[in-house]
Design an enzyme around this catalytic site. Structure first.
Site, PDB file in Angstrom:
ATOM      1  N   PRO A   2      48.160   4.513  56.839  1.00 31.15           N
ATOM      2  CA  PRO A   2      49.470   4.892  57.243  1.00 31.15           C
ATOM      3  C   PRO A   2      49.935   6.082  56.218  1.00 31.15           C
ATOM      4  O   PRO A   2      49.850   6.033  54.845  1.00 31.15           O
ATOM      5  CB  PRO A   2      50.360   3.825  56.647  1.00 31.15           C
ATOM      6  CG  PRO A   2      49.301   2.502  57.156  1.00 31.15           C
ATOM      7  CD  PRO A   2      47.756   3.239  56.516  1.00 31.15           C
ATOM      8  N   GLU A   3      50.695   7.303  56.912  1.00 27.75           N
ATOM      9  CA  GLU A   3      51.158   8.483  56.122  1.00 27.75           C
ATOM     10  C   GLU A   3      52.468   8.263  56.091  1.00 27.75           C
ATOM     11  O   GLU A   3      53.143   7.224  56.597  1.00 27.75           O
ATOM     12  CB  GLU A   3      50.391   9.549  56.405  1.00 27.75           C
ATOM     13  CG  GLU A   3      48.922   9.797  56.381  1.00 27.75           C
ATOM     14  CD  GLU A   3      48.477  10.902  56.700  1.00 27.75           C
ATOM     15  OE1 GLU A   3      49.086  11.991  56.726  1.00 27.75           O
ATOM     16  OE2 GLU A   3      47.124  11.002  57.336  1.00 27.75           O
TER      17      GLU A   3
END
Length: 276
Positions: A2-3
């Site tokens: 996840p960014e």
């Protein structure tokens, strides 16, 4: 992993789902997820607290509780799911926050790399992993002139610099590739050799790419979904990441994949070239 756009989407989902909920019990099935304090104290401290809000700094979530801030870093595969307490417990569920209304928030993590930590109320941004972060990729926080001056001092390839979170926070592998492609900058270009025009274009590309990805709910690659169980759809906008072997949208040359700083890196060798 996840960014920033994925974590922001998780934050929005959590606000919808658990804001205002009072914690009645916490069940921890994998103690190493809890960074501090000790597991028993973590549980004891949380019981009776209410989730007032959920903030984000970089890729960290900050749960604003009635008496503490709780920091969450999802790392590679961490995710939150919202359930009734009577729902079947899925594999890889490691922490369950049970609420007084019979619902619960579950933290799942296939690789068990994610971490949860309690900090004093209002001091979540003093957490060790958060203090070192650069500005958020929005104006006016992400100042162009400061960015220019920082890059002039960096005699390293631009991609790993953007990944290290100190120049600007929230960029991971996907969005660095996309911002560099949009800017026509080679991922191995030495940062100090970038022209002012290139830095200005890169600065705006970072802002634009991340803003578009947030609006799209992030990018779903393999298993990642947000806190509402929905898949993001920024992947339909990708121009470089994962496009190896496909034609460049600008020039038609084949997108290539190389390793830069041990990360798979996608670029167009015609549009993105290095220079002195």
């Amino acid at each position: 992993m996840p960014e920033l756009p994925e974590v922001e989407t998780v934050r929005k989902g959590l606000v919808q789902l658990v804001k205002g909920k009072e914690i009645s019990n916490v069940i921890v099935d994998w103690g190493r997820i809890i960074e501090s304090p000790e597991v028993d104290e973590f549980i004891h401290t949380l019981v009776g607290q209410t989730i007032l809000d959920v903030d984000r700094r970089g890729k960290f979530l900050i749960f604003k509780l009635s008496q503490n801030d709780m920091i969450s870093h999802l790392r590679m595969e961490g995710k939150f799911e919202y359930h009734s307490q009577t729902d079947e417990i899925q594999k890889h569920t490691h922490v369950r926050f049970q609420f007084t209304d019979g619902t619960e928030l579950r933290y799942l993590d296939v690789r068990k790399f994610g971490r949860l930590s309690l900090e004093p109320k209002g001091l979540g941004e003093e957490y060790k992993g958060i203090k070192k972060l650069g500005p958020e990729p929005i104006l006016p926080d992400f100042d162009l002139e400061v960015f220019k001056q920082q890059l002039k001092k960096k005699h390293r390839a631009i991609k790993p610099l953007l990944l290290d979170q100190t120049l600007v926070t929230g960029l991971g592998n996907i969005y660095v590739d996309e911002a560099l492609y949009q800017s026509c900058i080679h991922p191995e270009q030495i940062a100090s050799k970038l022209t002012d025009n290139e830095v200005e274009t890169l600065h705006q590309s970072i802002i634009d790419v991340l803003a578009t990805a947030v609006e799209a709910g992030g990018t779903t690659i393999r298993t990642y979904k947000n806190a509402l169980g929905d898949a993001g759809h920024f992947q339909v906008y990708l121009s470089a990441y994962g496009k190896q072997g496909e034609p460049c949208k600008r020039c038609g040359h084949t997108i290539e994949k190389i390793k830069v700083a041990q990360r798979g890196t996608h670029f167009c060798p015609i549009c993105q070239v290095t220079h002195d």
